[in-house]
Write an enzyme that holds these catalytic residues in place. Structure first.
Site, PDB file in Angstrom:
ATOM      1  N   GLY A 163       0.903  -1.612   0.257  1.00 13.30           N
ATOM      2  CA  GLY A 163       0.015   0.144   0.004  1.00 13.30           C
ATOM      3  C   GLY A 163       0.866   1.047   0.007  1.00 13.30           C
ATOM      4  O   GLY A 163       1.698   1.771  -0.791  1.00 13.30           O
ATOM      5  N   GLY A 164       0.749   2.401   1.101  1.00 11.55           N
ATOM      6  CA  GLY A 164       1.422   3.326   1.205  1.00 11.55           C
ATOM      7  C   GLY A 164       3.096   3.231   1.291  1.00 11.55           C
ATOM      8  O   GLY A 164       3.108   4.025   0.689  1.00 11.55           O
ATOM      9  N   ARG A 192      -7.485  -4.040   4.578  1.00  9.32           N
ATOM     10  CA  ARG A 192      -7.803  -4.990   5.540  1.00  9.32           C
ATOM     11  C   ARG A 192      -7.396  -6.175   5.817  1.00  9.32           C
ATOM     12  O   ARG A 192      -6.804  -6.697   5.883  1.00  9.32           O
ATOM     13  CB  ARG A 192      -9.028  -4.810   5.873  1.00  9.32           C
ATOM     14  CG  ARG A 192      -9.660  -3.873   6.778  1.00  9.32           C
ATOM     15  CD  ARG A 192     -11.705  -4.312   7.258  1.00  9.32           C
ATOM     16  NE  ARG A 192     -11.347  -3.164   8.479  1.00  9.32           N
ATOM     17  CZ  ARG A 192     -12.791  -3.298   9.418  1.00  9.32           C
ATOM     18  NH1 ARG A 192     -13.257  -4.115   9.544  1.00  9.32           N
ATOM     19  NH2 ARG A 192     -13.719  -2.377   9.988  1.00  9.32           N
ATOM     20  N   THR A 239      -1.798  -8.636   3.875  1.00  4.44           N
ATOM     21  CA  THR A 239      -0.753  -9.647   3.968  1.00  4.44           C
ATOM     22  C   THR A 239      -1.504 -11.074   4.673  1.00  4.44           C
ATOM     23  O   THR A 239      -0.252 -12.023   4.393  1.00  4.44           O
ATOM     24  CB  THR A 239       0.405  -8.795   5.119  1.00  4.44           C
ATOM     25  OG1 THR A 239      -0.957  -8.445   6.227  1.00  4.44           O
ATOM     26  CG2 THR A 239       0.370  -7.264   4.782  1.00  4.44           C
ATOM     27  N   LYS A 291       7.190  16.400  49.870  1.00  6.55           N
ATOM     28  CA  LYS A 291       8.645  15.275  50.241  1.00  6.55           C
ATOM     29  C   LYS A 291       8.237  14.067  50.287  1.00  6.55           C
ATOM     30  O   LYS A 291       7.026  13.965  51.096  1.00  6.55           O
ATOM     31  CB  LYS A 291       9.219  16.699  50.707  1.00  6.55           C
ATOM     32  CG  LYS A 291      10.600  15.594  51.578  1.00  6.55           C
ATOM     33  CD  LYS A 291      11.590  16.495  50.928  1.00  6.55           C
ATOM     34  CE  LYS A 291      12.443  16.055  51.007  1.00  6.55           C
ATOM     35  NZ  LYS A 291      13.269  17.342  52.204  1.00  6.55           N
ATOM     36  N   HIS A 292       8.858  13.255  49.640  1.00  2.27           N
ATOM     37  CA  HIS A 292       8.702  11.422  50.352  1.00  2.27           C
ATOM     38  C   HIS A 292       7.388  11.349  50.193  1.00  2.27           C
ATOM     39  O   HIS A 292       6.691  11.019  50.619  1.00  2.27           O
ATOM     40  CB  HIS A 292       9.396  10.939  51.066  1.00  2.27           C
ATOM     41  CG  HIS A 292      10.707  11.293  50.967  1.00  2.27           C
ATOM     42  ND1 HIS A 292      11.325  11.154  50.109  1.00  2.27           N
ATOM     43  CD2 HIS A 292      11.311  12.487  52.402  1.00  2.27           C
ATOM     44  CE1 HIS A 292      12.543  10.998  50.791  1.00  2.27           C
ATOM     45  NE2 HIS A 292      12.759  12.248  51.915  1.00  2.27           N
ATOM     46  N   GLU A 313      14.136  20.327  44.543  1.00  3.24           N
ATOM     47  CA  GLU A 313      14.441  19.494  43.263  1.00  3.24           C
ATOM     48  C   GLU A 313      13.254  19.731  41.696  1.00  3.24           C
ATOM     49  O   GLU A 313      14.073  19.787  40.594  1.00  3.24           O
ATOM     50  CB  GLU A 313      14.397  18.053  43.448  1.00  3.24           C
ATOM     51  CG  GLU A 313      14.973  17.254  44.436  1.00  3.24           C
ATOM     52  CD  GLU A 313      16.554  16.842  44.380  1.00  3.24           C
ATOM     53  OE1 GLU A 313      16.480  17.033  43.359  1.00  3.24           O
ATOM     54  OE2 GLU A 313      16.975  15.909  44.843  1.00  3.24           O
ATOM     55  N   ASN A 326      -2.055   6.999  58.043  1.00  2.93           N
ATOM     56  CA  ASN A 326      -3.402   7.655  58.989  1.00  2.93           C
ATOM     57  C   ASN A 326      -3.207   9.064  58.397  1.00  2.93           C
ATOM     58  O   ASN A 326      -1.741   9.826  58.505  1.00  2.93           O
ATOM     59  CB  ASN A 326      -3.571   6.677  60.223  1.00  2.93           C
ATOM     60  CG  ASN A 326      -4.103   6.338  60.493  1.00  2.93           C
ATOM     61  OD1 ASN A 326      -5.501   5.470  59.639  1.00  2.93           O
ATOM     62  ND2 ASN A 326      -3.510   5.441  61.408  1.00  2.93           N
ATOM     63  N   ARG A 382      -4.007   7.662  64.586  1.00  6.32           N
ATOM     64  CA  ARG A 382      -4.542   8.256  63.896  1.00  6.32           C
ATOM     65  C   ARG A 382      -4.723   9.930  65.115  1.00  6.32           C
ATOM     66  O   ARG A 382      -4.174  11.075  64.776  1.00  6.32           O
ATOM     67  CB  ARG A 382      -5.524   8.575  64.045  1.00  6.32           C
ATOM     68  CG  ARG A 382      -7.002   9.237  63.024  1.00  6.32           C
ATOM     69  CD  ARG A 382      -7.998   9.260  62.674  1.00  6.32           C
ATOM     70  NE  ARG A 382      -8.342   8.395  61.431  1.00  6.32           N
ATOM     71  CZ  ARG A 382      -7.856   8.281  60.386  1.00  6.32           C
ATOM     72  NH1 ARG A 382      -7.525   8.778  59.938  1.00  6.32           N
ATOM     73  NH2 ARG A 382      -7.445   7.326  59.829  1.00  6.32           N
ATOM     74  N   PHE A 426     -12.751   7.536  59.361  1.00 10.34           N
ATOM     75  CA  PHE A 426     -13.484   8.132  60.494  1.00 10.34           C
ATOM     76  C   PHE A 426     -12.560   8.186  61.363  1.00 10.34           C
ATOM     77  O   PHE A 426     -11.570   6.855  61.727  1.00 10.34           O
ATOM     78  CB  PHE A 426     -14.419   7.405  60.685  1.00 10.34           C
ATOM     79  CG  PHE A 426     -14.157   5.523  61.077  1.00 10.34           C
ATOM     80  CD1 PHE A 426     -13.503   5.610  61.919  1.00 10.34           C
ATOM     81  CD2 PHE A 426     -15.245   4.712  59.761  1.00 10.34           C
ATOM     82  CE1 PHE A 426     -13.185   4.099  61.895  1.00 10.34           C
ATOM     83  CE2 PHE A 426     -14.624   3.817  59.665  1.00 10.34           C
ATOM     84  CZ  PHE A 426     -13.855   2.804  60.741  1.00 10.34           C
ATOM     85  N   ASP A 442     -10.402  10.069  70.767  1.00 10.49           N
ATOM     86  CA  ASP A 442      -8.983  10.472  71.347  1.00 10.49           C
ATOM     87  C   ASP A 442      -8.332  11.360  70.937  1.00 10.49           C
ATOM     88  O   ASP A 442      -7.181  12.266  70.668  1.00 10.49           O
ATOM     89  CB  ASP A 442      -8.159   9.582  71.644  1.00 10.49           C
ATOM     90  CG  ASP A 442      -7.650   8.305  71.364  1.00 10.49           C
ATOM     91  OD1 ASP A 442      -9.039   7.736  69.599  1.00 10.49           O
ATOM     92  OD2 ASP A 442      -7.373   6.927  71.104  1.00 10.49           O
ATOM     93  N   HIS A 444      -2.199   4.426  50.288  1.00 11.54           N
ATOM     94  CA  HIS A 444      -1.931   3.686  50.443  1.00 11.54           C
ATOM     95  C   HIS A 444      -0.381   3.539  49.917  1.00 11.54           C
ATOM     96  O   HIS A 444      -0.444   3.841  49.120  1.00 11.54           O
ATOM     97  CB  HIS A 444      -2.169   2.367  51.999  1.00 11.54           C
ATOM     98  CG  HIS A 444      -2.886   2.071  52.158  1.00 11.54           C
ATOM     99  ND1 HIS A 444      -3.970   2.224  52.274  1.00 11.54           N
ATOM    100  CD2 HIS A 444      -2.773   2.310  53.931  1.00 11.54           C
ATOM    101  CE1 HIS A 444      -5.029   2.336  53.197  1.00 11.54           C
ATOM    102  NE2 HIS A 444      -3.641   2.484  54.445  1.00 11.54           N
TER     103      HIS A 444
END
Length: 538
Positions: free
Chosen positions: A47-48, A76, A79, A289-290, A342, A432, A452, A487, A492, A538
């Site tokens: 072809g092309g 289509r 080959t 950072k990190h 950085e 957390n 937490r 939550f 505390d 995480h």
């Protein structure tokens, strides 16, 4: 049942007498074909590609002259024919294969040069369904795989970047290619078809809204091999998958040395975070950072946003990544270069700012042209032993959530804005996570703790350190809003935040002890809202 091998040893050097060239990307193909022709290699094409080579004055035969069958169905079918695939798959040292070739008039093909229809490009450009399907190559992958399987005798080239190496090998070995080169190119060929099929299958999953398809393949193309991974003893590479989402993978590096593995990871985290703040709503800056933010802020100007973000934890910001949601200007650049940094990543940069940053040649400067859409769908993946964890991107934003006031006192308008600001950041902090914010500025960030309560205390401690560094009478946690990405299992953690001076709380809710936590907030006249959505990271 496995197919048994005849265990015919592969020769080292194989003569290249006939080459089949059929490429979608025509870059460099004329020069490559000329070099082959000058070495006496017979040229076949389709072809092309045939048209381009013929126009260049090269003696090239169309494959239809070999097969005796015309190219049909809009290309289509051209080959997929035994006379071609027999020429690719025949084992030259197998008597049965040689006999079959003679019986059926099959001519050996020694070199195959193919690159595929631009499916990935069409997909990335947002092509409609029919157009995208039409750009799925069929004959190309079939010929690549056939050639690669028979690499004992066939050299397969799928990347224009390898043209020069192949020509050099042919020149050095007087028209022959060495087995080691054929092996390496075959491995690259199978990786290419695998990545191509992965792109197609993932597109189908998206187009048909298949949440978790039975088979999930994730492919990519090596953008650069890195000096090392997270640590010097680990090897690493940066692969791109064709996704045009603005970010570190699609950014332009305007100056600075190669980004490290950790740079890329942190820069991605920084830019995704700052994208939570649309530029039309005002300047914003995130310092990472990190992979965790050490300061985030908005401001009346970009330089003010940067200074306010830096004020949260200027010690941790040393050697960090700075992400901006607007054009980097000269005033902001002047402030940034005062601190060792950085990477800077921004949608764009002024010429004046470029000149200022240029004074720090090791500082990497990236521009992306735009911000990623935090609401956009997508997937994220993580390897585990023996498998792959895949999930949808966390694309919920706080503006779209139904906030529920659960305390006697409702938050003030200012507290509510700070709540939303803090919760946006909580989404991007390792769990957390506890974030104090006041007037569009982080006051303290506690990240990645097993408890937490510890996160709340660490964030408060950071705020106290910042206050001392700035000469403030009290930390910004006084009168702040505090966000928790999940939550509070007990009261505390909330009490630790109240002790630090928080007067408003935003959290998902959903604990068995919600009533206990609400009661503690009411007792201290603290406003609290539930989002109903958590943002574990995480």
């Amino acid at each position: 049942m496995a197919v048994a091998s005849k265990k015919i040893p592969a020769p080292d050097l194989v003569s290249v007498q006939t080459a089949l060239l059929s490429v979608s990307d025509k870059s460099g193909i004329v020069e490559f074909a000329k070099a082959l022709h000058e070495m006496g290699v017979r040229l076949l094409s389709t072809g092309g590609t045939h048209k381009v080579l013929a126009q260049a004055g090269l003696p090239v035969k169309d494959v239809s002259e070999i097969t005796g069958f015309p190219e049909i169905m809009d290309g289509r079918v051209k080959t997929l024919h035994p006379l071609l695939h027999g020429g690719l798959l025949a084992i030259r040292d197998d008597e049965e294969h040689v006999t079959a070739m003679k019986a059926h008039g099959i001519e050996a093909i020694d070199l195959v040069v193919i690159n595929l229809y631009p499916f990935e490009e069409v997909r990335a450009a947002g092509g409609d369904y029919p157009t995208t399907v039409e750009n799925i190559d069929i004959g190309g992958p079939a010929m690549i795989r056939a050639s690669a399987k028979n690499h004992a005798y066939v050299t397969v080239v799928t990347d224009a970047a390898d043209y020069q190496e192949v020509i050099a090998a042919l020149s050095e070995s007087k028209g022959k290619t060495p087995y080691a080169l054929r092996q390496r190119l075959a491995a690259k060929a199978y990786a290419r078809t695998a990545a191509y099929d992965a792109a197609i299958s993932n597109w189908f999953a998206e187009a048909l809204s298949l949440d978790m398809p039975q088979h999930r393949v994730i492919g990519g193309v090596l953008k650069e091999k890195m000096r090392y991974g997270e640590n010097p003893h680990q090897s690493a590479g940066f692969y791109v998958n064709g996704d045009q989402r603005p970010g570190v993978a699609t950014a332009t590096l305007l100056q600075g040395k190669q980004l490290s593995y950790n740079n890329i990871n942190d820069t991605d985290a920084a830019f995704e975070l700052v994208a939570e703040f649309p530029p039309e709503q005002g300047p914003a800056c995130a310092i990472i950072k990190h992979a965790n933010p050490c300061g985030v802020a908005t401001g009346s100007s970009l330089v003010e946003a940067y200074k306010r973000a830096l004020a949260c934890d200027s010690v941790s910001a040393f050697g960090g990544i700075i992400a901006l949601n607007q054009v980097l200007d000269a005033d902001t650049a002047t402030e940034i270069v005062k601190l060792f940094t950085e990477v800077i990543i921004a949608p764009s940069v002024t010429e004046e700012a470029k000149a200022i940053i240029a004074a720090k040649p090791n500082l990497r400067l990236l521009t992306t042209g735009a911000l990623p859409d935090p609401r956009a769908p997508g997937i994220v993946a993580k390897t585990v032993s023996g498998g792959l964890l895949v999930q949808s991107r966390d694309n919920l934003v706080v503006e779209d959530l139904d906030l529920k006031i659960v305390t006697k006192r409702a938050p003030t308008p200012t507290e509510l804005e700070d709540m939303k600001f803090a919760f946006k950041i909580a989404k991007h902090v390792k769990s957390n996570a506890v974030i104090y914010a006041k007037n569009g500025q982080t006051a303290g960030i506690g990240a990645g703790q097993m408890s937490r309560v510890d996160s709340a205390r660490i964030a408060a401690m950071k705020a106290e350190d910042a206050a001392k560094a700035l000469g403030l009478a009290e930390p910004l946690t006084k009168g702040s809003a505090v966000a928790s990405e999940a939550f509070y299992p007990f009261a505390d953690g909330l009490l630790a935040a109240i002790a630090a001076g928080a007067t408003a709380v935003i959290q998902p809710g959903g604990s068995m002890r919600d009533e206990e936590v609400i009661a503690a907030a009411n007792e201290h006249d603290v406003a609290m809202v539930f989002t109903g959505v958590r943002h574990f990271r995480h």
